[in-house]
Design a protein around this motif. Structure first.
Motif: not given
Length: 71
Positions: A15-16, A18-20, A22-23, A48, A51
């Protein structure tokens, strides 16, 4: 984080990823969405959806350029 590292996270189903994504590409994707939709809430929903779509398609796809893929 570089594209190949982010793509590896997707392949590992972390799931990291998606965070990366987005960042690294959140501002870019929001800008593209705003230029098309001209509505903040619709643009956020579109990002969204991007993603989620990316999560569902990597793997099996392995894009050479994540920026182009997301755009």
């Amino acid at each position: 984080m570089e594209d190949n590292q982010i793509i590896t996270l997707y392949w590992n189903r972390s799931e990291q990823a998606i965070r990366e994504t987005e960042k690294t590409y959140g501002a870019y994707c929001t800008s593209v969405s705003m230029n098309v939709l001209h509505n903040k809430q619709d643009a956020e929903e579109c990002v969204n959806d991007t993603w989620l779509w990316t999560w569902n398609h990597i793997p099996p796809e392995k894009p050479l350029s994540l920026r182009a893929y997301l755009g």
